[in-house]
Design a protein around this motif. Structure first.
Motif, PDB file in Angstrom:
ATOM      1  N   GLY A 278       0.716  -1.535   0.094  1.00  0.00           N
ATOM      2  CA  GLY A 278       0.024  -0.126  -0.165  1.00  0.00           C
ATOM      3  C   GLY A 278       0.621   1.451   0.433  1.00  0.00           C
ATOM      4  N   ALA A 279       0.009   2.411   0.125  1.00  0.00           N
ATOM      5  CA  ALA A 279       0.734   3.609  -0.371  1.00  0.00           C
ATOM      6  C   ALA A 279       1.652   4.196   0.818  1.00  0.00           C
ATOM      7  N   ARG A 280       0.559   3.853   2.428  1.00  0.00           N
ATOM      8  CA  ARG A 280       2.308   4.127   3.331  1.00  0.00           C
ATOM      9  C   ARG A 280       3.144   4.065   3.594  1.00  0.00           C
ATOM     10  N   ALA A 288      12.290   7.849   2.864  1.00  0.00           N
ATOM     11  CA  ALA A 288      12.803   7.319   4.628  1.00  0.00           C
ATOM     12  C   ALA A 288      13.837   8.474   5.094  1.00  0.00           C
ATOM     13  N   ASP A 289      14.462   9.016   3.713  1.00  0.00           N
ATOM     14  CA  ASP A 289      15.088  10.092   4.130  1.00  0.00           C
ATOM     15  C   ASP A 289      15.079  11.673   4.382  1.00  0.00           C
ATOM     16  N   ALA A 290      13.802  11.523   3.916  1.00  0.00           N
ATOM     17  CA  ALA A 290      13.048  13.467   3.943  1.00  0.00           C
ATOM     18  C   ALA A 290      13.751  14.159   4.972  1.00  0.00           C
ATOM     19  N   ARG A 291      13.779  15.161   4.678  1.00  0.00           N
ATOM     20  CA  ARG A 291      14.036  16.324   5.760  1.00  0.00           C
ATOM     21  C   ARG A 291      12.895  17.718   5.314  1.00  0.00           C
ATOM     22  N   PRO A 292      11.840  17.191   5.499  1.00  0.00           N
ATOM     23  CA  PRO A 292      11.180  18.454   5.614  1.00  0.00           C
ATOM     24  C   PRO A 292      10.799  19.486   6.158  1.00  0.00           C
ATOM     25  N   SER A 293      11.119  20.825   5.588  1.00  0.00           N
ATOM     26  CA  SER A 293      10.980  22.061   6.252  1.00  0.00           C
ATOM     27  C   SER A 293       8.820  22.535   6.875  1.00  0.00           C
ATOM     28  N   GLU A 294       8.754  23.342   7.987  1.00  0.00           N
ATOM     29  CA  GLU A 294       7.623  23.727   8.401  1.00  0.00           C
ATOM     30  C   GLU A 294       6.855  24.303   7.934  1.00  0.00           C
ATOM     31  N   HIS A 295       7.727  24.920   6.258  1.00  0.00           N
ATOM     32  CA  HIS A 295       6.252  24.693   5.115  1.00  0.00           C
ATOM     33  C   HIS A 295       6.447  23.787   4.724  1.00  0.00           C
ATOM     34  N   ASN A 296       7.413  22.521   3.828  1.00  0.00           N
ATOM     35  CA  ASN A 296       6.978  21.553   3.540  1.00  0.00           C
ATOM     36  C   ASN A 296       6.066  20.491   4.006  1.00  0.00           C
ATOM     37  N   LYS A 297       6.500  19.910   5.026  1.00  0.00           N
ATOM     38  CA  LYS A 297       6.068  18.871   5.775  1.00  0.00           C
ATOM     39  C   LYS A 297       4.957  18.563   4.885  1.00  0.00           C
ATOM     40  N   PHE A 298       4.415  19.245   4.728  1.00  0.00           N
ATOM     41  CA  PHE A 298       2.366  18.630   4.442  1.00  0.00           C
ATOM     42  C   PHE A 298       3.144  17.369   3.341  1.00  0.00           C
ATOM     43  N   LYS A 299       4.414  17.551   1.936  1.00  0.00           N
ATOM     44  CA  LYS A 299       4.684  17.146   1.052  1.00  0.00           C
ATOM     45  C   LYS A 299       4.329  15.187   1.196  1.00  0.00           C
ATOM     46  N   VAL A 300       4.877  15.198   2.526  1.00  0.00           N
ATOM     47  CA  VAL A 300       5.140  13.591   2.939  1.00  0.00           C
ATOM     48  C   VAL A 300       3.592  13.209   2.727  1.00  0.00           C
ATOM     49  N   ASP A 301       2.476  14.006   3.791  1.00  0.00           N
ATOM     50  CA  ASP A 301       1.711  13.389   3.683  1.00  0.00           C
ATOM     51  C   ASP A 301       0.717  13.255   2.075  1.00  0.00           C
ATOM     52  N   LEU A 302       1.483  14.412   1.380  1.00  0.00           N
ATOM     53  CA  LEU A 302      -0.104  14.419   0.039  1.00  0.00           C
ATOM     54  C   LEU A 302       1.074  13.598  -0.238  1.00  0.00           C
ATOM     55  N   VAL A 303       2.539  12.878  -0.077  1.00  0.00           N
ATOM     56  CA  VAL A 303       2.686  11.663  -1.390  1.00  0.00           C
ATOM     57  C   VAL A 303       1.785  10.733  -1.341  1.00  0.00           C
ATOM     58  N   GLU A 304       1.290  10.744   0.113  1.00  0.00           N
ATOM     59  CA  GLU A 304       0.919   9.186   0.206  1.00  0.00           C
ATOM     60  C   GLU A 304      -0.022   9.534   0.057  1.00  0.00           C
ATOM     61  N   ARG A 305      -1.227  10.185  -0.033  1.00  0.00           N
ATOM     62  CA  ARG A 305      -2.620  10.072  -0.566  1.00  0.00           C
ATOM     63  C   ARG A 305      -2.632  10.148  -1.971  1.00  0.00           C
ATOM     64  N   THR A 306      -1.587  10.922  -2.601  1.00  0.00           N
ATOM     65  CA  THR A 306      -1.546  10.975  -4.164  1.00  0.00           C
ATOM     66  C   THR A 306      -1.556   9.509  -4.631  1.00  0.00           C
ATOM     67  N   LEU A 307      -0.333   9.079  -3.889  1.00  0.00           N
ATOM     68  CA  LEU A 307       0.345   7.257  -4.535  1.00  0.00           C
ATOM     69  C   LEU A 307      -0.550   6.146  -3.700  1.00  0.00           C
ATOM     70  N   GLY A 308      -1.589   6.704  -2.755  1.00  0.00           N
ATOM     71  CA  GLY A 308      -2.720   5.747  -2.726  1.00  0.00           C
ATOM     72  C   GLY A 308      -3.954   5.851  -3.488  1.00  0.00           C
ATOM     73  N   ALA A 309      -3.897   7.295  -3.806  1.00  0.00           N
ATOM     74  CA  ALA A 309      -5.201   7.088  -5.649  1.00  0.00           C
ATOM     75  C   ALA A 309      -4.696   6.296  -6.443  1.00  0.00           C
ATOM     76  N   VAL A 310      -3.071   7.008  -7.175  1.00  0.00           N
ATOM     77  CA  VAL A 310      -3.084   6.193  -8.211  1.00  0.00           C
ATOM     78  C   VAL A 310      -3.004   4.492  -7.961  1.00  0.00           C
ATOM     79  N   ILE A 311      -2.856   3.948  -6.831  1.00  0.00           N
ATOM     80  CA  ILE A 311      -2.665   2.573  -6.548  1.00  0.00           C
ATOM     81  C   ILE A 311      -4.323   1.914  -6.833  1.00  0.00           C
ATOM     82  N   ALA A 312      -5.210   2.659  -6.191  1.00  0.00           N
ATOM     83  CA  ALA A 312      -6.987   2.716  -6.527  1.00  0.00           C
ATOM     84  C   ALA A 312      -6.634   2.318  -7.419  1.00  0.00           C
TER      85      ALA A 312
END
Length: 316
Positions: A278-280, A288-312
């Motif tokens: 699955g996407a998660r 695994a080695d991501a170093r997001p900032s306060e401004h772009n940490k949302f990208k981690v969740d956004l990747v998971e949700r978008t990949l989940g939609a792709v898999i579905a």
């Protein structure tokens, strides 16, 4: 824009020799990125070598059933080509997701791969930028980072690579063919073509000074459900916050690459073993080695949700 001289290349060999001999010379084809950068003096070549007249604008079937795409094939032509639409649909969708129809009519295959970052601090010549002036510092670090990279970054640069087409090329394991100034040719796997920033973010690819891309080669088709999803701030003519390019096979295995998260198309073959989980799980491995900032940490969740939609979507 600073003054420059101009010539039309009569052959690949002549063009390569001219650019290799002049440190400030550059090739120009579609010019959709270079001319913009020249206007704001981020780029200031003193001599341009126009390669549009070279016979590098065809798409040919290779002996193993793949495709050899000439460096000067326009994005519009590539996206609409019968074989691309049928066998490499991910590539067609990724190209159409980029820029506008007018720009795709001018932009070339080689130029698309060589696009420079759209980091706002790179475009602002009043701000220090290690890509523009090595060693001057990175204004993006500590600045507004919403659009910028979360993985594969360094203390010198957190810019992203902007190409949509390159994401699909990475999924397909394309090969970039070039001619060097000494006349020799080489084939560069797309996985090795773009560099991570490290301490030298101004060196963005493995291309040498004067080296010229002649073609991009796609291996034989791999089948599967091919999907490209691009998440952006507006519906068109915008660069990705994140994008997901994937080929999912009927058994749930597949390939996936991300855009908008790194200095290069981001694919980790080891993470693809998690697609069945699955996407998660896949996102956790990819980032695994991501170093997001306060401004772009949302990208981690956004990747998971978008990949989940792709898999579905791939599973129907």
């Amino acid at each position: 824009m600073k003054a420059f001289t101009y010539e039309r290349a009569v052959s690949v060999e002549a063009a390569v020799k001219t650019v290799a001999a002049d440190p400030t010379a550059k090739f120009i084809a579609g010019g959709t990125n270079l001319l913009d950068l020249m206007k704001i003096e981020v780029e200031a070549p003193t001599h341009l070598v126009d390669v549009n007249g070279l016979a590098l604008d065809t798409i040919e079937t290779t002996s193993d059933g793949g495709l050899r795409i000439g460096a000067l094939v326009r994005n519009t032509e590539l996206a609409s080509h019968e074989r691309i639409r049928r066998d490499y649909g991910l590539l067609s969708r990724a190209i159409v997701a980029g820029a506008s129809g007018q720009l795709r009519n001018k932009a070339t295959t080689a130029g698309n791969l060589l696009q420079r970052t759209r980091c706002p601090y790179f475009y602002d010549t009043n701000q220090p930028c290690n890509k523009r002036h090595p060693g001057s510092g990175c204004s993006a670090i500590g600045g507004v980072t919403r659009q910028l990279a979360i993985v594969g970054t360094s203390d010198a640069c957190i810019a992203t690579h902007p190409s949509d087409m390159a994401i699909a090329m990475r999924v397909f394991d394309a090969t970039v063919e070039t001619v060097r100034p000494d006349g020799t040719s080489r084939s560069i796997p797309i996985a090795d073509f773009h560099r991570l920033p490290g301490d030298t973010p101004h060196i963005e690819t493995v291309i040498e000074k004067g080296e010229f891309i002649t073609a991009v080669v796609l291996p034989p088709p791999i089948g599967g459900k091919q999907i490209y999803r691009k998440v952006r701030d507006r519906a068109s003519y915008a660069f990705a916050l994140i994008s997901v390019g994937a080929v999912i096979q009927p058994d749930g295995t597949g390939r996936v690459a991300l855009g908008g998260v790194a200095h290069k198309p981001w694919r980790m073959e080891t993470a693809e073993a998690k697609l069945k989980d699955g996407a998660r799980a896949t996102t956790a491995a990819l980032l695994a080695d991501a170093r997001p900032s306060e401004h772009n940490k949302f990208k981690v969740d956004l990747v998971e949700r978008t990949l989940g939609a792709v898999i579905a979507e791939a599973r129907g």
